[in-house]
Design an enzyme around this catalytic site. Structure first.
Site, PDB file in Angstrom:
ATOM      1  N   ASP A   1       0.856  -1.180   0.000  1.00  0.00           N
ATOM      2  CA  ASP A   1       0.000   0.000   0.000  1.00  0.00           C
ATOM      3  C   ASP A   1       0.892   1.231   0.000  1.00  0.00           C
ATOM      4  OD1 ASP A   1      -2.732   1.221   0.308  1.00  0.00           O
ATOM      5  OD2 ASP A   1      -1.801   2.038   2.101  1.00  0.00           O
TER       6      ASP A   1
ATOM      7  N   GLU B   1       0.993   5.729   0.511  1.00  0.00           N
ATOM      8  CA  GLU B   1       0.368   6.995   0.879  1.00  0.00           C
ATOM      9  C   GLU B   1       1.018   8.072   0.020  1.00  0.00           C
ATOM     10  OE1 GLU B   1      -2.220   7.116   2.656  1.00  0.00           O
ATOM     11  OE2 GLU B   1      -2.132   5.117   3.556  1.00  0.00           O
TER      12      GLU B   1
ATOM     13  N   GLU C   1      -5.669  18.338   2.795  1.00  0.00           N
ATOM     14  CA  GLU C   1      -6.604  17.220   2.626  1.00  0.00           C
ATOM     15  C   GLU C   1      -5.883  15.878   2.729  1.00  0.00           C
ATOM     16  OE1 GLU C   1      -6.169  19.681   0.535  1.00  0.00           O
ATOM     17  OE2 GLU C   1      -8.025  20.872   0.720  1.00  0.00           O
TER      18      GLU C   1
ATOM     19  N   HIS D   1      -4.953   6.372   7.962  1.00  0.00           N
ATOM     20  CA  HIS D   1      -4.346   5.491   6.975  1.00  0.00           C
ATOM     21  C   HIS D   1      -2.837   5.437   7.216  1.00  0.00           C
ATOM     22  CE1 HIS D   1      -7.654   5.163   3.818  1.00  0.00           C
ATOM     23  NE2 HIS D   1      -8.182   5.863   4.811  1.00  0.00           N
TER      24      HIS D   1
ATOM     25  N   ASP E   1      -2.200  -0.678   6.558  1.00  0.00           N
ATOM     26  CA  ASP E   1      -3.196  -1.026   5.550  1.00  0.00           C
ATOM     27  C   ASP E   1      -2.773  -2.270   4.762  1.00  0.00           C
ATOM     28  OD1 ASP E   1      -4.626   1.089   6.411  1.00  0.00           O
ATOM     29  OD2 ASP E   1      -4.524   2.261   4.566  1.00  0.00           O
TER      30      ASP E   1
END
Length: 234
Positions: free
Chosen positions: A7, A9, A52, A150, A155
């Site tokens: 995963d 980010e 965000e 997250h 994850d």
């Protein structure tokens, strides 16, 4: 078979507009079993962190400024990935960012043929259902109470458990057919896994007889006859 669950980010949604990967977490699995080997790294994106995105993963520009650039860790990451299939949730997104970073670092992109997308597997197995990682964890009873924000490695750990369930659960290959078991075609077939094959140097043992002896049959008849008001005599 060796597989890597991973995963990422990022700073945003599209590497083509300048967004960068800031974290990657990888879990090694062999035969759908976690080996305990992982790869985890943060990267300095050399740019700001949109508010965000920071709300999603909690990684600030100040924190990442002290981390190495992707190019400095690229060889170590590629060595860990090897030539294994790469499993991700909504894998096109993660592959897009990973290959963008590899291109910026002057490395060859990873072939999309190695991509395994768990969203596609989930859509096939649970048509019409919610397909987010959270929703699949709920469906399969996977504890995610420690997932406040997250995180790539966390994850990936959750996804590894979901992937096992999507490809037949812990008893992969024991169903009567791929349809019965719900296993995807990517799942190992019976006879392909190490525990299905006896060692080459071990002699094959003949099946043991399991037919009841006359004495055992007689004792069974006596036992049945002694049952009062048996339903099969009504």
């Amino acid at each position: 078979m060796r597989e890597i669950i991973f995963d990422t980010e990022t700073t945003g949604l599209d590497p083509k507009t300048g967004d960068r990967m800031v974290e990657i977490g990888c879990i090694e699995m062999v035969g759908r079993v976690e080996t305990g080997r992982t790869f985890h790294a943060y990267f300095n994106p050399e740019r700001d962190m949109p508010v965000e995105a920071e709300r999603v993963h909690g990684l600030s520009a100040a924190f990442l400024a002290t981390k190495p650039k992707f190019a400095e860790s690229a060889d170590e990451l590629l060595a860990f990935l090897g030539d294994a299939p790469l499993v991700a949730h909504n894998a096109g997104f993660d592959f897009g960012f990973l290959n963008n970073e590899l291109e910026l670092a002057g490395r060859e992109p990873i072939s999309m043929e190695r991509m395994v997308d768990t969203v596609a597997l989930a859509r096939k197995k649970h048509p019409g259902a919610k397909l987010s990682l959270d929703a699949l964890c709920t469906r399969y009873g996977i504890d995610r109470s420690h997932r406040v924000k997250h995180g790539a490695l966390l994850d990936a750990e959750l996804l590894a458990q979901v992937y096992v369930e999507l490809t037949g659960g812990r008893q992969i290959g024991l169903g009567l057919s791929p349809i019965d078991s719900g296993a995807d075609s990517a799942a190992p077939k019976p006879g392909n896994m190490p525990w299905h094959r006896p060692p080459a140097d071990k002699p094959r043992r003949e099946p043991r007889p399991h037919v009841a002896s006359p004495e055992e049959l007689e004792r069974h008849r006596a036992f049945i006859a002694g049952i009062a008001d048996a339903i099969w005599t009504r």
